[in-house]
Design a protein around this motif. Structure first.
Motif, PDB file in Angstrom:
ATOM      1  N   SER A  17       0.875  -1.197  -0.245  1.00 24.36           N
ATOM      2  CA  SER A  17      -0.105   0.041  -0.115  1.00 24.36           C
ATOM      3  C   SER A  17       0.893   1.193  -0.163  1.00 24.36           C
ATOM      4  N   LEU A  20       2.034   1.784  -3.491  1.00 21.51           N
ATOM      5  CA  LEU A  20       0.973   2.425  -4.373  1.00 21.51           C
ATOM      6  C   LEU A  20       0.639   3.828  -3.952  1.00 21.51           C
ATOM      7  N   GLN A  21       0.718   4.215  -2.661  1.00 20.35           N
ATOM      8  CA  GLN A  21       0.529   5.319  -2.337  1.00 20.35           C
ATOM      9  C   GLN A  21       1.528   6.460  -2.841  1.00 20.35           C
ATOM     10  N   ARG A  23       2.643   5.782  -5.906  1.00 17.01           N
ATOM     11  CA  ARG A  23       2.544   5.901  -7.309  1.00 17.01           C
ATOM     12  C   ARG A  23       1.209   7.117  -7.547  1.00 17.01           C
ATOM     13  N   LYS A  24       0.388   6.914  -6.239  1.00 12.09           N
ATOM     14  CA  LYS A  24      -0.788   7.797  -6.080  1.00 12.09           C
ATOM     15  C   LYS A  24      -0.168   9.168  -6.268  1.00 12.09           C
ATOM     16  N   SER A  25       0.731   9.510  -5.555  1.00 15.60           N
ATOM     17  CA  SER A  25       1.304  10.988  -5.407  1.00 15.60           C
ATOM     18  C   SER A  25       2.116  11.536  -6.726  1.00 15.60           C
ATOM     19  N   VAL A  28      -1.949  11.217  -9.287  1.00 16.89           N
ATOM     20  CA  VAL A  28      -3.360  11.390  -8.975  1.00 16.89           C
ATOM     21  C   VAL A  28      -3.197  13.137  -8.211  1.00 16.89           C
ATOM     22  N   SER A  33      -7.766  13.383  -1.728  1.00 18.30           N
ATOM     23  CA  SER A  33      -6.933  12.710  -0.771  1.00 18.30           C
ATOM     24  C   SER A  33      -7.495  11.406  -0.208  1.00 18.30           C
ATOM     25  N   PRO A  37      -4.734   5.221   3.602  1.00 11.23           N
ATOM     26  CA  PRO A  37      -3.990   5.064   2.452  1.00 11.23           C
ATOM     27  C   PRO A  37      -3.712   3.567   2.489  1.00 11.23           C
ATOM     28  N   TYR A  39      -4.614   0.221   0.096  1.00 16.34           N
ATOM     29  CA  TYR A  39      -5.182   0.008  -1.106  1.00 16.34           C
ATOM     30  C   TYR A  39      -5.931  -1.264  -1.275  1.00 16.34           C
TER      31      TYR A  39
END
Length: 444
Positions: A17, A20-21, A23-25, A28, A33, A37, A39
């Motif tokens: 997770s 992945l967070q 990658r989100k930053s 996205v 928000s 966090p 996934y």
């Protein structure tokens, strides 16, 4: 099948997770928000399984959406069949039965035995916005009245109707005109106490509308029968019915925003049912379709049919897959008596929360109905100063222990409990055990 039990395989969030967070930053927009966090890869009933194999207890239901639980077999079967048949035509181009069937169920289930009509949309905000359009068109008036602590959505119009600035409105103005706000009947914080709240609040509302707007200029009063994001505020008995009667006297439409409180969540099919209040228009979304995007506006035939052909609609509104999910979701609610189950959940939640309040005097109020219960945290019970930092600390402690919880309220000091109505008693009890642990950890 996912076993309905909590499993902590890693820290929360775990390494996958966390990756992945990151990658989100990088992909996205920062304005989108996440409160927790982790996934999610799978979910069923009251359990969410994350990318690290942790199984979290779900006390949020995706903000009151997965009322019938994730992985509901009726919904899976209905959606799978509909996808195989077709996924989209646009109802305004070439219609289909599923849309009609959902409207028939909305006309049947929403409060009142008058003849009704419905229209379908994608989200709660869209439903509220279209209800306002209908009200203005029907009445020929412009003004819309909303309430302190209200939340109605994130479109420009519904942001203007929403009370809380951060994070919903900050920097996004100017907002739509002819939106007016009046005090909410908030028993816990009413200046003279809860006993006179219903009568006094109603008089204040009527007086402000009369002096600041003029009844003849008001198209509609829009109210959540139980406020959601504003803190699960339940107006005292008599306030809603008195408000609805007064609206009718002055030709003002009474619009109930049942987006969060509807579809069995409050222990009735709709929160208005508790007092027998019959709105002119009702907005629905969230729990209607088991997680698929669908919303509706339902109202008196003469009001809904007043709009000219083509005046309501949208490309995706009433998507056939979402409609199939809604019909299966409603079938589940009826077959499993989920209003009754919501009342059972309320009894369990209240019993445990009252015991917790006997230990922690930071719990100033316990309120709500059905599986829509909240506690308001305060610095002390005499001043009722909001304990926002404490709410955040307890929320964090719950998350770390594998319990998905949500805060809300204009001051960020309210804990709301929205478990799926299909959650088992054992899992519900375990979640409440975790809540007690989180209180102890945050207050030690």
């Amino acid at each position: 099948m996912i076993q309905q039990k909590r499993v902590l395989a890693t820290d929360i969030p775990g390494p996958r997770s966390t990756q992945l967070q990151a990658r989100k930053s990088g992909a996205v927009a920062a304005g989108v928000s996440a409160g927790l966090p982790v996934y999610i890869e799978k979910a069923e009933g009251g359990i969410l399984v994350d990318a690290d194999g942790n199984q979290l207890i779900d006390f949020g239901s995706g903000i009151a959406v997965t009322t019938v639980g994730n992985g509901n077999p009726r919904i899976i079967e209905a959606v799978t069949k509909q996808i195989a048949d077709f996924t989209h035509t646009c109802f305004m181009v070439t219609p289909y039965e599923e849309y009609v069937a959902v409207c028939e169920k909305l006309n049947e289930l929403t409060p009142g035995d008058h003849e009704k009509r419905s229209a379908l949309f994608n989200s709660g905000a869209e439903a509220v916005e279209n209800a306002v359009k209908v009200a203005r068109h029907y009445t020929g008036r412009d003004a819309i009245v909303t309430f302190d602590h209200a939340y109605h959505g994130r479109t420009n119009l519904t942001m203007g109707m929403t009370a809380k600035n951060m994070p919903y409105k900050q920097g996004f103005g100017p907002f739509a005109s002819e939106i007016y706000r009046v005090p909410m009947a908030y028993p816990y914080r009413w200046p003279t106490g809860p006993q006179g709240c219903a009568t006094e609040a109603l008089e204040v509302v009527k007086s402000q509308i009369h002096t600041q707007i003029g009844e003849e200029n008001v198209a509609a009063v829009v109210i959540e029968p139980i406020q959601g994001e504003g803190g699960f505020i339940v107006p005292p008995a008599g306030f809603l019915s008195g408000l609805a009667d007064w609206c009718r006297e002055h030709g003002i439409l009474f619009i109930a925003d049942e987006v969060q409180s509807g579809f069995c969540r409050s222990g009735s099919w709709f929160a208005c049912d508790d007092e027998g209040v019959v709105p002119d228009l009702v907005t629905t979304a969230k729990g209607i379709a088991g997680g698929m995007p669908l919303a509706g506006v339902t109202g008196r035939k003469e009001i809904m049919d007043a709009v000219h052909g083509g005046g309501l609609g949208g490309t995706y509104g009433g998507n056939p897959v979402a409609c199939a999910a809604a019909l299966a979701s409603i079938e589940t609610m009826e077959a499993e008596d989920l209003p009754g189950r919501a009342r059972e959940i309320e009894a369990i939640l209240r019993g445990r929360l009252e015991k917790l309040a006997a230990t922690y005097d930071t719990i100033g109020d316990i309120r709500g109905r059905g599986a829509m219960i909240a506690i308001e945290l305060v610095e002390d019970r005499e001043t009722k100063a909001p304990a926002s930092a404490l709410a955040a600390a307890i929320n964090k402690a719950c998350h770390e222990r594998g319990l998905v919880t949500l805060t809300c309220g204009s001051y960020g000091n309210v804990f709301r409990f929205l478990p799926p109505l299909v959650i088992g008693d054992e899992l519900l009890a375990e979640g409440l055990d975790i809540l007690e642990e989180a209180f102890a950890a945050a207050t030690s």
